[in-house]
Design an enzyme around this catalytic site. Structure first.
Site, PDB file in Angstrom:
ATOM      1  N   ARG A 132      50.566   0.332  20.761  1.00 22.27           N
ATOM      2  CA  ARG A 132      50.938  -1.088  20.901  1.00 22.27           C
ATOM      3  C   ARG A 132      49.967  -1.950  20.101  1.00 22.27           C
ATOM      4  O   ARG A 132      50.327  -2.983  19.559  1.00 22.27           O
ATOM      5  CB  ARG A 132      50.931  -1.506  22.384  1.00 22.27           C
ATOM      6  CG  ARG A 132      50.974  -3.020  22.557  1.00 22.27           C
ATOM      7  CD  ARG A 132      51.486  -3.504  23.912  1.00 22.27           C
ATOM      8  NE  ARG A 132      51.006  -2.746  25.037  1.00 22.27           N
ATOM      9  CZ  ARG A 132      49.768  -2.833  25.567  1.00 22.27           C
ATOM     10  NH1 ARG A 132      48.882  -3.668  25.063  1.00 22.27           N
ATOM     11  NH2 ARG A 132      49.443  -2.100  26.617  1.00 22.27           N
TER      12      ARG A 132
ATOM     13  N   ASP B 116      60.419 -20.464   8.927  1.00 20.95           N
ATOM     14  CA  ASP B 116      61.207 -19.231   9.006  1.00 20.95           C
ATOM     15  C   ASP B 116      61.749 -18.986   7.601  1.00 20.95           C
ATOM     16  O   ASP B 116      62.618 -19.712   7.120  1.00 20.95           O
ATOM     17  CB  ASP B 116      62.338 -19.429  10.030  1.00 20.95           C
ATOM     18  CG  ASP B 116      63.173 -18.164  10.226  1.00 20.95           C
ATOM     19  OD1 ASP B 116      63.275 -17.361   9.271  1.00 20.95           O
ATOM     20  OD2 ASP B 116      63.751 -17.993  11.319  1.00 20.95           O
TER      21      ASP B 116
ATOM     22  N   LYS C 228      66.950  -8.741   8.109  1.00 25.16           N
ATOM     23  CA  LYS C 228      67.806  -9.263   7.041  1.00 25.16           C
ATOM     24  C   LYS C 228      67.334  -8.759   5.676  1.00 25.16           C
ATOM     25  O   LYS C 228      67.302  -7.563   5.459  1.00 25.16           O
ATOM     26  CB  LYS C 228      67.852 -10.790   7.140  1.00 25.16           C
ATOM     27  CG  LYS C 228      67.988 -11.316   8.582  1.00 25.16           C
ATOM     28  CD  LYS C 228      69.336 -11.037   9.216  1.00 25.16           C
ATOM     29  CE  LYS C 228      69.373 -11.301  10.720  1.00 25.16           C
ATOM     30  NZ  LYS C 228      68.967 -12.617  11.168  1.00 25.16           N
TER      31      LYS C 228
ATOM     32  N   TYR D  96      68.380 -21.228  13.540  1.00 29.88           N
ATOM     33  CA  TYR D  96      69.077 -20.040  14.017  1.00 29.88           C
ATOM     34  C   TYR D  96      69.379 -20.226  15.516  1.00 29.88           C
ATOM     35  O   TYR D  96      68.501 -20.647  16.282  1.00 29.88           O
ATOM     36  CB  TYR D  96      68.167 -18.823  13.799  1.00 29.88           C
ATOM     37  CG  TYR D  96      68.739 -17.537  14.311  1.00 29.88           C
ATOM     38  CD1 TYR D  96      69.804 -16.916  13.657  1.00 29.88           C
ATOM     39  CD2 TYR D  96      68.223 -16.929  15.445  1.00 29.88           C
ATOM     40  CE1 TYR D  96      70.336 -15.734  14.129  1.00 29.88           C
ATOM     41  CE2 TYR D  96      68.751 -15.739  15.916  1.00 29.88           C
ATOM     42  CZ  TYR D  96      69.809 -15.152  15.256  1.00 29.88           C
ATOM     43  OH  TYR D  96      70.328 -13.976  15.735  1.00 29.88           O
TER      44      TYR D  96
HETATM   45  C1  LIG Z   1      68.556 -13.263  12.411  1.00 35.71           C
HETATM   46  C2  LIG Z   1      67.625 -14.409  12.373  1.00 35.71           C
HETATM   47  C3  LIG Z   1      66.625 -14.564  13.343  1.00 35.71           C
HETATM   48  C4  LIG Z   1      66.501 -13.636  14.517  1.00 35.71           C
HETATM   49  O1  LIG Z   1      66.111 -12.351  14.137  1.00 35.71           O
HETATM   50  P1  LIG Z   1      66.516 -11.004  14.912  1.00 35.71           P
HETATM   51  O2  LIG Z   1      65.925  -9.958  14.059  1.00 35.71           O
HETATM   52  O3  LIG Z   1      68.004 -10.980  15.007  1.00 35.71           O
HETATM   53  O4  LIG Z   1      65.882 -11.099  16.275  1.00 35.71           O
HETATM   54  C5  LIG Z   1      65.751 -15.631  13.210  1.00 35.71           C
HETATM   55  N1  LIG Z   1      65.860 -16.513  12.191  1.00 35.71           N
HETATM   56  C6  LIG Z   1      66.814 -16.395  11.248  1.00 35.71           C
HETATM   57  C7  LIG Z   1      66.883 -17.396  10.141  1.00 35.71           C
HETATM   58  C8  LIG Z   1      67.718 -15.339  11.302  1.00 35.71           C
HETATM   59  O5  LIG Z   1      68.679 -15.240  10.365  1.00 35.71           O
END
Ligand SMILES: *Cc1c(COP(=O)(O)O)cnc(C)c1O
Length: 398
Positions: free
Chosen positions: A63, A186, A211, A115
């Site tokens: 962890r 983000d 992503k 998001y």
């Molecule tokens: C998908 C996404 C998230 C969340 O991420 P997960 O891996 O699905 O938990 C946060 N911010 C953006 C811009 C995203 O596209």
């Protein structure tokens, strides 16, 4: 809890260009006793110690420390030009870890078109623990210039989802600094291949590595990256305490995907622009939202701060949900699915799918029309993708 003593990984590549670092950062086969070119997957929960409280190279428990995870973390820190990265079980776990470092009463000013999962986490969970959230339109210069005096953190996404609004990062960071607030960006949609918020003075960069970073739609993960040592210590403490880190196997897969980020982004961007231009001149299509089009509201900011405009394209079909439903069902190459950023092209409808949890009024306010279609443009042959959209459009009006 201590930092492992053998973490020289990646330093060898620190002075190379971005494209070279994508391929090598975080792992140095020369420094590896076996010479392994790729990081082994250290699937172990714990490590033997040479005596009480004498871990061999600082590794005590996965962890807290794991060599495979550290390889991914060091690679991401290098690519975002940060000092430290912390990889998490998901993008949401990364957002959550950041918020754990705040305290009751702190005011987070956030972009209004975040998001959806971030919205839910903030309003339905973290607000219960006393964090205060205020949503604003971060594309407006006067908003950025007049943030509340007691703002602790400015939290934004650019380009945003699914409307692909672009926030002027320099103006946002300057506005936050003016009131003594930190800025978190983000960077999931742009990736460090297109924009590096830490270079512009942001304090935190976040990713859903699910992503583009991983890029193959086979792992869920997240990351939090910082430049400042104090912030790094703070996140290290909270991540270890809350246990939000990702598994060694997921770290391995994510790093494997990351190695082609520069090539994938180049293709995503070229094809997305081509598709956006094609849609824009198509008389059966309403508004097209793509930061690379000169008619995009924030095209100037996008041009200034992004190397290219990304792989996401949104557009409106005039016939609303009935037409957009016929359209997505007629697509043969674009697969109907949530998520984005993989090598394969995906299509989805924000109003009835990813953004269904927002009220119709809220959707309208942030520009999510009923007939809005969102494309995650993959790296297939662009003519095949255009042909698929063309036949599906014809099908959707017949
Ligand atoms: C998908 C996404 C998230 C969340 O991420 P997960 O891996 O699905 O938990 C946060 N911010 C953006 C811009 C995203 O596209």
């Amino acid at each position: 809890m201590s930092e492992p003593t053998d973490r020289k990984q990646g330093e060898r590549y620190a002075n190379f260009s971005f494209d070279t670092q994508v391929v090598h950062a975080g792992w140095d086969a020369h420094a590896e006793p076996t010479g392994a070119v790729m990081p082994p997957i250290y699937m172990t929960s714990t490590y033997i110690q040479d005596g009480p409280a004498k871990p061999r190279m600082g590794y005590e428990y996965t962890r807290t420390q794991n060599p495979t995870r550290f390889a991914l973390q060091d690679a991401l820190a290098a690519l975002e030009n940060g000092k430290a990265a912390f990889t998490c079980a998901s993008g949401m776990a990364a957002v959550h870890t950041l918020m754990l470092t705040l305290k009751p009463g702190d005011l987070i000013v956030a972009g209004r078109d975040l998001y959806g999962g971030s919205h839910r986490l903030f309003d339905e969970i973290q607000a219960r623990f006393g964090l205060r959230y205020l949503y604003v339109d971060t594309t407006q210069a006067d908003v950025l210039d007049n943030l509340p005096e007691d703002t602790t953190l400015l939290y934004l996404e650019t380009p945003s989802n699914p409307t692909l609004c672009v926030t002027d990062l320099e103006a946002a960071i300057a506005g936050a600094k003016k009131v003594g607030a930190r800025t978190a960006v983000d960077n999931t949609f742009a990736t460090p291949a297109l924009q590096r918020p830490l270079d512009l003075g942001a304090d935190y960069v976040l990713h859903s590595t699910t992503k583009y970073i991983c890029g193959h739609s086979d792992v869920v993960g997240g990351a939090l990256i910082v430049k400042d040592e104090k912030l790094a210590d703070d996140i290290w403490f909270h991540q270890n305490s809350a246990g939000t880190s990702n598994s060694p196997f997921d770290a391995f897969l994510t790093l494997r995907g990351l190695r082609t980020l520069h090539l994938r982004m180049e293709r995503h961007c070229t094809t997305a622009l081509q598709i956006a231009e094609w849609l824009d001149q198509h008389e059966g299509v309403g508004k097209v939202l793509y930061p690379g089009l000169p008619n995009h509201l924030n095209h100037d900011s996008a041009k200034r701060q992004m190397k290219a405009f990304g792989g996401m394209v949104s557009f409106v079909l005039p016939g609303g949900v009935p037409q957009s439903t016929r359209f997505v069902e007629a697509c043969k190459l674009f697969s109907l699915a949530e998520s984005l950023g993989g090598v394969e092209s995906l299509i989805e409808l924000p109003a009835p799918m990813t953004h269904a949890s927002l009220s119709p009024e809220k959707r309208k306010e942030i520009g999510i029309e009923d007939g809005l279609v969102r494309l995650s443009v993959g790296i297939e042959d662009s003519n095949d993708l255009l042909a698929d959209l063309d036949q599906a459009l014809a099908e959707s009006v017949s």
